[in-house]
Design a protein around this motif. Structure first.
Motif, PDB file in Angstrom:
ATOM      1  N   LYS A 163       9.874  44.207  64.550  1.00 55.47           N
ATOM      2  CA  LYS A 163       9.056  43.157  63.945  1.00 55.47           C
ATOM      3  C   LYS A 163       7.861  43.340  63.410  1.00 55.47           C
ATOM      4  O   LYS A 163       7.549  44.757  63.232  1.00 55.47           O
ATOM      5  CB  LYS A 163       8.561  42.343  65.209  1.00 55.47           C
ATOM      6  CG  LYS A 163       9.652  41.791  66.136  1.00 55.47           C
ATOM      7  CD  LYS A 163       9.256  40.584  67.043  1.00 55.47           C
ATOM      8  CE  LYS A 163      10.528  39.879  67.212  1.00 55.47           C
ATOM      9  NZ  LYS A 163      10.079  38.669  68.412  1.00 55.47           N
ATOM     10  N   VAL A 189      16.029  44.672  67.024  1.00 53.11           N
ATOM     11  CA  VAL A 189      15.248  43.760  66.113  1.00 53.11           C
ATOM     12  C   VAL A 189      13.729  44.760  65.771  1.00 53.11           C
ATOM     13  O   VAL A 189      13.320  44.994  66.944  1.00 53.11           O
ATOM     14  CB  VAL A 189      14.813  42.511  66.619  1.00 53.11           C
ATOM     15  CG1 VAL A 189      13.960  41.751  65.621  1.00 53.11           C
ATOM     16  CG2 VAL A 189      16.037  41.800  66.682  1.00 53.11           C
ATOM     17  N   ASP A 220       8.471  39.096  59.235  1.00 50.93           N
ATOM     18  CA  ASP A 220       8.353  38.992  60.756  1.00 50.93           C
ATOM     19  C   ASP A 220       9.249  39.527  61.568  1.00 50.93           C
ATOM     20  O   ASP A 220       8.898  40.086  62.516  1.00 50.93           O
ATOM     21  CB  ASP A 220       8.461  37.370  60.886  1.00 50.93           C
ATOM     22  CG  ASP A 220       7.070  36.682  60.328  1.00 50.93           C
ATOM     23  OD1 ASP A 220       6.160  37.471  59.779  1.00 50.93           O
ATOM     24  OD2 ASP A 220       7.105  35.480  60.014  1.00 50.93           O
ATOM     25  N   CYS A 221      10.429  39.628  60.999  1.00 51.43           N
ATOM     26  CA  CYS A 221      11.403  39.907  61.838  1.00 51.43           C
ATOM     27  C   CYS A 221      12.833  40.663  61.325  1.00 51.43           C
ATOM     28  O   CYS A 221      13.216  39.852  60.371  1.00 51.43           O
ATOM     29  CB  CYS A 221      11.902  38.758  62.894  1.00 51.43           C
ATOM     30  SG  CYS A 221      13.145  39.065  63.841  1.00 51.43           S
TER      31      CYS A 221
END
Lengths: 144, 1121
Positions: free
Chosen positions: B938, B936, B960-961
Motif C-alpha cells: 500500500k 498487496v 494507493d494499492c
C-alpha cells in the motif's frame, strides 16, 4: 551593462577611452567624435542621457571635461550618472584636486583606478579606499 | 561640482611647469613632449603628422636593445595615446607582454594594463601571457598576485583556463579580501566565456556569497545575477540570503567607507534589487519573503539625492516585477509620482522610464500622470520626448491608436536621427497593423511609414505589409476592400510627383498595383501601365526597384500588347542586363497568353505555392559540373576560414587549391536566402522546373509570388476564432471617458491645464482605465489584432522568422521562454502525455523526425544503458524478460522510441526498473514498480529529485494499492534547461507492507544530454539563416570514421546521427550540415568538413555551453565507434 567610458574635453579631444566591448580601432575616433558632438549639442537644462544607436549615453560635465558612458538599455542611467561622480571623487582624492592635465600625464594610473571600479562592463567596486589601495601600494613600492 | 576640475585648457601653458615640477621624477621627456604636442594640435592633419613621427620614434626605441624597462613603461603609455587617437601601434603589443613579464611592480602593472587595453579576446599573443600570469599567481608578492588576477578577469584565452583555474580557485580562500574579491571576479569572467569550466565550483560561489567581507560578497553577486537570469528556479533557496544581505545593507550595518553620500553601498543595493526581482518573478512564495525588505527600502530612501532615486527606481521595478502586493504597489506608484513630477529633468526621465515599464502591468498608472505625459510629449528635450513616445506605444489600444500614431509620425517628421526613425517607424507599423480602426487609415498610415522610413527602413516592414495584403483574413470581401483602398491610394500618389519617394515605397506600390489593380474596374489598366512605365524613366529609381516595376507590368500586361511591346522595345537596349532579360520575358509573355496564364495565374493564394528551397532542380547541373572537374561549393564562412588559415602557418600537407568555378557561383544563393531569392524556386516540382529552365528562363526577382497552381485553399481557422474587430472596446468606451473625467477632477493643480491638453488627454488615455479588474501580473488582455494573419502550416513548427508572428499577449510568456527558445518556444502543457496525439497531428516534419528515429539501429550509449530504437515496436521480439515491461506502457506513449529497460533497485518486496522514452518535447523517464510479493503493498510513492532538470509533469507516482505480482507504471516528463554533459538523479520509493510500517528504498541513475537532444528539421536555407544569427561557437577537429569503405563523411555523420539524434540537413561534397536542438528550445547547428583525415566540426548555438556539451558527446560517440 557598461559598454565604454570616455573622457573628452570641450574641443572634442579624447583624453581617456576604455571599451568593454570590442570596437575596431579604426572606428573609435569617428564614433567618439560623433557621440561627443551629440552630448555637446545638448543644453544645460536637458537631461544627461541621450540615445545613441542602440545604446544610451550618460554624460556629465566637469569644467571643460566631459565624461561619457555608453550603457545598454537595461542599465539604470541615474546610477551610472552617480558612478561617474564617484569616479571623479576618487580621482580627486588621489590627485588632490584633479585637473585635465593630471589625467593626461597619468593616463596609466587613471586606467588602473578605472580597472578597479569597472570590470567587463560591470561595477565591481565603489568603495574609495579599496579602489585606491592597489595603486597606493604600487606607488609605495616604486618609491621604496 | 565644478570645483573638482577647475583648471581648464585655457590655463594650460602656465600649468605645464607646475606639473612637470611636481611629477618630474616620474614623467620622462618623451611622454612629456608627446603630451605637450597633443595639447597643441589644431588640425587633423597635424595630428596625423605627429602620430607618424611618434610611431616611428617608438618603433626605433622598442627595437633598441638599450631600452630599459622603465623607458619601456613610458613607451607603453605613449602607445596608449596613439591607440586612443585611433592610430595602430600593434608593434608594441609584444613588448607590452614582455614588460608584464620582466618589469618590476609598477612597470609590470603598466605592461598588464597595456595588454588589457591592446589585446582583445582571442588575440593570439595572449597565449604568451599565460606563463607570466601563472608565475605571478604563485608569487609571494600580493601586489603581483593582484595584478595577475586583474588581467585574468579582463582578458584571458579561453583555451588556457584549465591551466590557471586551480590557482585561481585556491585564491578563494586567501586571507586577504582583495585577493578573494579578484579571484571571484576572475571566475566570473571564466563563467562568461566558458561556463562549463567552472561548473564544479558552484559550491565555492556560495561560500563567496557568505564571505565575511562585504566586498567579496558583492563580487559574487555578479555571478549570481547571471546565473539567476539564466535559470531563476535553481536559486530560489538563496532568496533568504539575498534578503538578509539587503536588510543589513539598508539597515546601515556596513562600514562607513562603503557609503556614498551617506547612502549605504547604493550600487550593491541596486544589484540586490535586480536579483530579487528575478527571483520573485511569477513566484508568490518567493515574493512574499521579500515584501518586507522592499518596503523598508522604499521607506529608507527618503533622502533627496540622485543616488537614492536610482535605488528607488530599481525598487519600483522590482515591486512591479514580482508577485504583486497591493500595499507595496500603491507605495511604488506614489514613488513614481515623485519622479515624474520632479523639476529635475534627470529624475523626470527616469520617472518616464519607470512608468513605461510599469504600464505594461497596470495601464491605469498612465492615467494618473496623463498631464505630465502630455507636457513631456511637447518637451524641448529630445530624449524626454522619445521616452514619452515609448510610453505611449505601450498604452496604445484600439481607441487611442489614431492619436498616438499621429503623435509618433509628427515626431518622426521632425527627427533627423536615422536610428530613432528606423526604430519608431517599425513601432508605428506594428501599431497600425494591430489596432487599425479602418482600411483607409491603415493604408494611409502605412504610406506615411514608407515615406518617412525612407530607404533605411527595415525590410520586414514592407514584407509584413505585403504579406498581410496577400494572405488576407477570413473574409474575402474585406480583403479585397483593403486591397482596393491600397490600389486607389497608390494611384493617387503616383499621379503626383513620385521622384522623391523611397525605393521601398515604390516597390510596395508596384507590387500592389501589379497584383490588385484589376480589382479596380473603373481604372483603365493602360493608365496603370503608363504610370508604372513613367517610373522606369526616373533616374532616382534604383535597379532593384525597376525589377519590381517590371514584374508588376508583366502581371498586368494582359491585353495591352501594344503598350507592352513598345516598352519592351525601349528597354531591350538598356545597360542593365537584368532589365534587358526581363524585357525579353515581357515581350515573350505578352505574345503568348496561354503561357502567361500558366506562369502568372491571377488571384491564386500564395500559400499554395511550394518553394523548392534546396534548389534540388539544380542537382543535375551541379553533378555535371562536378563531374567536369568543378570545385564543390563552399559557403562564404568556410571560404573565409580557409583564407584566414592560409594566412597562418600551414602545418598540414598541401591539398587541392580552390579555383573559383562556375558551379560555386551558381549556387551561392543557398547561403544567403533573403526573401527575394525564394522566387527562384517557382514550384515544388523540380523536374518540371528544370525543363523550364532551358526554354524560358523566367526570373522575376524582387517579387514575392503569391499564386499557386491549385485553387484557393480552404480556410483553416474556424469562425469561432475569428476576431470580432473592436466590439468589446466600443462597449466600454463611455465608462473610459468617465474615468478620465474623474481623474482630471482629482488633479492637484487645475489652473495649469488648458482645454487643448485635456482634449488630448482624453483621446490619448481613452480605454485605459476601463478594465474592471486590474490584472496586475501581465498586461490586461489585448484586443485581438485587426488584421489576423492566416496561420501558415510551414511556419507553425519551425519558423525562424520570428518577426512575422507577434504575440500580443505578454502575460502568457513563462520565464523559461525568455531564454533562447526563439525556435522552439512551445511550452509543455499541464499533462503533456495527452498531447502526443496532437503534436504528431498532420505535421509532416514530425513524421519526418519519427522516420529518422525509426531508421536508427541500436546504439551503445554511455556505460550504463543501452538504447534500442527498434524499427517498430510491434515487430520487436522481446530479448529479455525485463523488456516485457514495455508492454505495460500506457497506450498513448507506447509507440515512442525508447531505451532498454534497466533495473534501478530492488528489495524483497519491490523492484524498480526504468526506461527512457524520447518524446519530441520532453524526455519521459518511465519507472516500473513491480510488486515481487504475493501480498498487496500500500501507499507506494515515488519521489525523484534532480537539481539540473526540470520536471514538466509526472503521472502515477503515487499508488494507493499495488496488488501482488503486479506492476505499476509512473512517468516523469523531464526537461533540461541548462546543458550538462551528464546529470544524475536520485530518488526514493516509499511503501507500506503493513499498515503504519513505511519502508523506503533509494535509487539513482544517470541521464546524458543526448537524452534531451532532438533532431532539428530545417532546410538548408533556414539553416543558413539561423547560422548567421547564432553567436556562440566552438570549433574542434574530430576523428573521421573511415571503415566500411563508404564515404567517410557520410559514415561519420550517420554514426553521429544514430548516437545523438541529430538531423543531417544536407551533405554537399566534403561538407555536411547537421542540426539539433535541446528540448527546451536552444538549437545547435553543426557544420562538418572533411579536413585531411579529420573532421573539422564547427558548432554554433545561442546557448553558450550547448556546443561544448554536444561536442563532448560527438567525441565520445566517435571514440566508441
Amino acid at each position: 551593462m557598461i559598454k565604454f567610458l570616455l573622457m573628452v574635453n570641450k574641443q572634442g579631444q579624447t583624453r581617456l577611452s576604455k571599451y568593454y566591448e570590442q570596437v575596431e580601432l579604426g572606428k573609435r575616433a569617428a564614433l567618439e567624435a560623433d557621440m561627443v558632438r551629440g552630448c555637446l549639442a545638448r543644453r544645460k537644462e536637458e537631461c544627461s542621457f541621450v540615445e545613441y544607436k542602440d545604446y544610451k549615453l550618460v554624460y556629465r560635465q566637469y569644467a571643460a571635461l566631459f565624461i561619457v558612458v555608453g550603457i545598454t538599455e537595461n542599465e539604470n542611467e541615474l546610477s551610472i550618472y552617480e558612478l561617474v561622480h564617484n569616479f571623479v571623487e576618487v580621482l580627486d582624492k588621489y590627485f588632490s584636486r584633479v585637473s585635465e592635465l593630471d589625467i593626461m600625464f597619468n593616463l596609466d594610473k587613471v586606467h588602473i583606478i578605472l580597472d578597479e571600479m569597472i570590470v567587463n562592463g560591470h561595477i565591481v567596486e565603489t568603495n574609495k579606499n579599496r579602489i585606491l589601495a592597489p595603486l597606493l601600494a604600487l606607488d609605495k613600492m616604486a618609491e621604496g | 561640482m565644478s570645483d573638482v576640475v577647475e583648471k581648464t585648457l585655457s590655463a594650460l601653458p602656465g600649468l605645464f611647469d607646475n606639473v612637470t615640477q611636481t611629477g618630474a621624477a616620474k614623467i620622462t621627456s618623451g611622454l612629456k613632449q608627446l603630451i605637450r604636442s597633443i595639447t597643441e594640435l589644431t588640425s587633423k592633419h597635424e595630428e596625423e603628422k605627429l602620430m607618424k613621427q611618434e610611431l616611428s620614434a617608438m618603433k626605433e626605441q622598442v627595437s633598441s636593445p638599450n631600452t630599459s624597462m622603465k623607458q619601456m613603461r613610458e613607451v607603453m603609455v605613449r602607445a596608449m595615446y596613439c591607440e586612443m587617437l585611433g592610430y595602430d601601434a600593434s608593434f608594441t603589443y609584444i613588448h607590452a607582454i614582455k614588460l608584464a613579464q620582466q618589469g618590476s611592480v609598477l612597470e609590470k602593472r603598466v605592461g598588464y594594463l597595456a595588454v588589457s587595453l591592446f589585446l582583445t579576446e582571442g588575440h593570439e599573443l595572449l597565449l604568451l601571457l599565460v606563463n607570466t600570469v601563472l608565475k605571478d599567481l604563485q608569487s609571494t608578492n600580493l601586489i603581483e598576485v593582484c595584478m595577475a588576477l586583474t588581467v585574468v578577469a579582463q582578458v584571458f584565452p579561453k583555451d588556457m583556463i584549465p591551466a590557471v583555474l586551480p590557482l585561481v580557485e585556491d585564491k578563494l580562500s586567501h586571507p586577504k579580501e582583495i585577493i578573494r574579491r579578484k579571484a571571484v571576479l576572475a571566475l566570473y569572467k571564466f563563467y562568461l566565456i566558458a561556463p562549463n569550466q567552472v561548473q564544479h565550483i558552484h559550491a565555492k560561489f556560495r561560500k563567496a556569497l557568505c564571505d565575511k567581507d562585504p566586498g567579496v560578497m558583492t563580487s559574487s553577486l555578479h555571478i549570481y545575477l547571471q546565473l539567476i537570469r539564466e535559470s531563476p528556479d535553481g536559486y530560489k533557496d538563496l532568496t533568504g540570503s539575498f534578503v538578509a544581505i539587503m536588510k543589513q545593507v539598508v539597515g546601515g550595518k556596513l562600514p562607513m567607507d562603503f557609503y556614498y553620500h551617506n547612502v549605504p553601498a547604493p550600487w550593491l543595493q541596486i544589484q540586490l534589487l535586480r536579483i530579487l526581482s528575478l527571483l520573485g518573478r511569477e513566484d508568490q512564495s518567493t515574493s512574499e519573503q521579500m515584501y518586507e525588505v522592499l518596503d523598508e527600502s522604499l521607506r529608507r530612501a527618503e533622502m533627496n539625492h540622485n543616488i537614492t532615486y536610482a535605488i528607488l527606481y530599481e525598487c519600483v521595478k522590482a515591486i512591479y516585477t514580482i508577485h504583486p502586493k497591493a500595499e507595496l504597489l500603491e507605495k511604488a506608484a506614489r514613488c513614481i509620482g515623485n519622479f515624474v513630477l520632479s523639476p529635475k529633468i534627470n529624475l523626470k526621465y527616469l520617472g518616464l522610464k519607470a512608468l513605461t515599464y510599469v504600464v505594461q502591468h497596470d495601464a491605469k498608472l498612465a492615467l494618473q500622470h496623463q498631464m505630465t505625459i502630455i507636457e513631456c510629449l511637447d518637451h524641448s528635450d529630445f530624449t524626454i520626448k522619445r521616452e514619452t513616445l515609448e510610453l505611449l506605444f505601450r498604452i496604445t489600444n484600439a481607441q487611442n491608436v489614431t492619436v498616438i500614431v499621429e503623435k509618433m509620425l509628427d515626431f518622426l517628421r521632425g527627427c533627423g536621427d536615422e536610428h530613432t526613425v528606423i526604430h519608431l517607424v517599425g513601432k508605428v507599423a506594428e501599431l497600425a497593423e494591430k489596432f487599425a480602426p479602418d482600411n483607409s487609415w491603415f493604408i494611409q498610415t502605412m504610406s506615411d511609414v514608407f515615406s518617412i522610413g525612407g530607404d533605411s527602413l527595415q525590410q520586414d516592414v514592407p514584407n509584413n505589409f505585403l504579406r498581410l495584403l496577400a494572405e488576407g483574413s477570413e473574409c474575402k470581401e474585406e480583403d479585397d476592400e483593403l486591397r482596393l483602398f491600397a490600389v486607389d491610394s497608390y494611384l493617387t500618389v503616383l499621379k503626383g510627383d513620385a521622384s522623391h519617394l523611397p525605393q521601398h515605397f515604390l516597390q510596395v506600390m508596384s507590387w500592389v498595383l501589379g497584383e490588385y489593380s484589376h480589382l479596380q474596374e473603373c481604372v483603365d489598366q493602360r493608365e496603370v501601365i503608363r504610370l508604372l512605365a513613367k517610373l522606369l524613366d526616373q533616374r532616382s529609381v534604383s535597379s532593384e526597384t525597376r525589377v519590381w516595376i517590371l514584374s508588376a507590368l508583366t502581371k498586368i500586361s494582359e491585353g495591352q500588347t501594344d503598350l507592352i511591346l513598345e516598352l519592351a522595345e525601349s528597354l531591350s537596349s538598356s545597360q542593365d542586363t537584368v532589365l534587358r532579360q526581363q524585357a525579353q520575358e515581357l515581350r515573350h509573355l505578352s505574345r503568348d497568353s496561354q503561357l502567361q496564364e500558366c506562369v502568372l495565374p491571377r488571384g491564386a493564394p500564395w500559400d499554395s505555392m511550394e518553394v523548392d528551397s534546396s534548389l534540388s532542380f539544380l542537382d543535375g547541373f551541379v553533378s555535371e559540373a562536378l563531374a567536369a572537374g568543378a570545385a564543390p561549393y563552399k559557403p562564404p564562412h568556410q571560404r573565409q576560414e580557409e583564407l584566414s588559415e592560409e594566412r597562418a602557418l600551414n602545418l598540414e600537407p598541401y591539398s587541392f587549391s580552390l579555383p573559383v568555378s562556375l558551379s560555386s557561383c551558381s549556387i551561392t544563393d543557398r547561403q544567403s536566402p533573403p526573401l527575394l531569392s525564394v522566387s527562384s524556386g517557382l514550384s515544388g516540382n523540380s523536374t518540371e522546373l528544370s525543363q523550364k529552365e532551358g526554354s524560358s528562363t523566367l526570373i522575376l526577382e524582387g517579387v514575392r509570388r503569391v499564386w499557386g497552381k491549385d485553387g484557393y485553399l480552404p480556410q483553416k481557422e474556424t469562425a469561432a476564432t475569428a476576431p470580432p474587430v473592436d466590439e468589446p472596446s466600443i462597449a466600454v468606451h463611455p465608462s473610459g471617458q468617465q474615468e478620465v473625467a474623474e481623474r482630471i477632477e482629482t488633479q492637484p493643480e487645475p489652473s495649469t491645464r488648458n482645454q487643448d491638453k485635456q482634449q488630448l488627454a482624453s483621446s490619448l488615455f481613452v480605454g485605459l482605465g476601463t478594465q474592471s479588474s486590474i490584472s496586475l501580473l501581465g498586461k490586461s488582455e489585448a484586443p485581438p489584432p485587426r488584421f489576423r494573419k492566416k496561420p501558415r502550416p510551414h511556419e507553425s513548427s519551425s519558423s525562424s522568422s520570428g518577426t512575422s508572428e507577434r504575440s500580443s499577449d505578454s502575460s502568457s510568456r513563462s520565464s523559461r521562454t525568455t531564454t533562447d527558445s526563439f525556435l522552439y518556444g512551445s511550452l509543455l502543457e499541464e499533462e503533456p502525455v495527452t498531447s502526443t496525439s496532437t503534436t504528431t497531428n498532420g505535421l509532416s516534419q514530425n513524421k519526418h523526425t519519427e522516420g529518422d528515429r525509426r531508421a536508427n539501429t541500436s546504439q551503445i550509449l554511455g556505460s550504463d544503458m543501452v538504447i534500442v530504437r527498434p524499427n517498430t515496436i510491434q515487430d520487436r521480439h522481446p530479448p529479455s524478460a525485463s523488456s516485457d515491461l514495455t508492454a505495460l506502457l500506457p497506450s498513448e506513449i507506447k509507440d515512442l522510441p525508447h531505451s532498454d529497460v534497466i533495473s534501478l533497485t530492488s528489495d524483497p518486496s519491490l523492484s524498480l526498473a526504468s526506461c527512457r522514452m524520447f518524446r519530441d518535447e520532453a524526455l519521459l523517464l518511465v519507472i516500473f514498480i513491480c510488486n515481487c510479493t504475493d501480498t498487496v503493498i500500500k501507499d507506494v510513492a515515488v519521489q525523484l529529485t534532480c537539481e539540473e532538470l526540470e520536471t514538466a509533469s509526472l503521472r502515477g507516482n503515487v499508488v494507493d494499492c499495488l496488488e501482488g505480482k503486479s506492476t505499476s507504471v509512473c512517468h516523469y516528463a523531464l526537461l533540461m534547461d541548462e546543458p550538462h554533459t551528464n546529470v544524475s538523479f536520485t530518488g526514493t520509493v516509499s511503501y507500506q507492507t503493513q499498515p503504519g510500517h513505511t519502508n523506503t528504498l533509494p535509487f539513482s541513475g544517470t541521464l546524458s544530454t543526448v537524452d534531451f537532444i532532438r533532431p532539428l528539421v530545417v532546410t538548408t536555407e533556414e539553416y543558413g539563416k539561423l547560422w548567421l544569427s547564432l553567436s556562440h561557437d566552438v570549433k574542434q577537429n574530430l576523428k573521421l570514421l573511415t571503415d566500411a569503405g563508404g564515404d567517410p563523411l557520410k559514415t561519420t555523420l550517420n554514426a553521429l546521427k544514430d548516437a545523438l539524434q541529430l538531423h543531417v540537413v544536407d551533405i554537399i561534397g566534403s561538407e555536411g550540415i547537421v542540426a539539433c536542438r535541446l528540448l527546451s528550445g536552444a538549437p545547435c547547428l553543426l557544420h562538418c568538413r572533411v579536413n585531411g583525415s579529420a573532421l573539422a566540426m564547427w558548432l554554433r548555438s545561442p546557448h553558450p555551453s550547448l556546443p561544448d556539451c554536444i561536442l563532448y558527446h560527438c567525441q565520445r560517440a566517435l571514440a566508441e565507434h
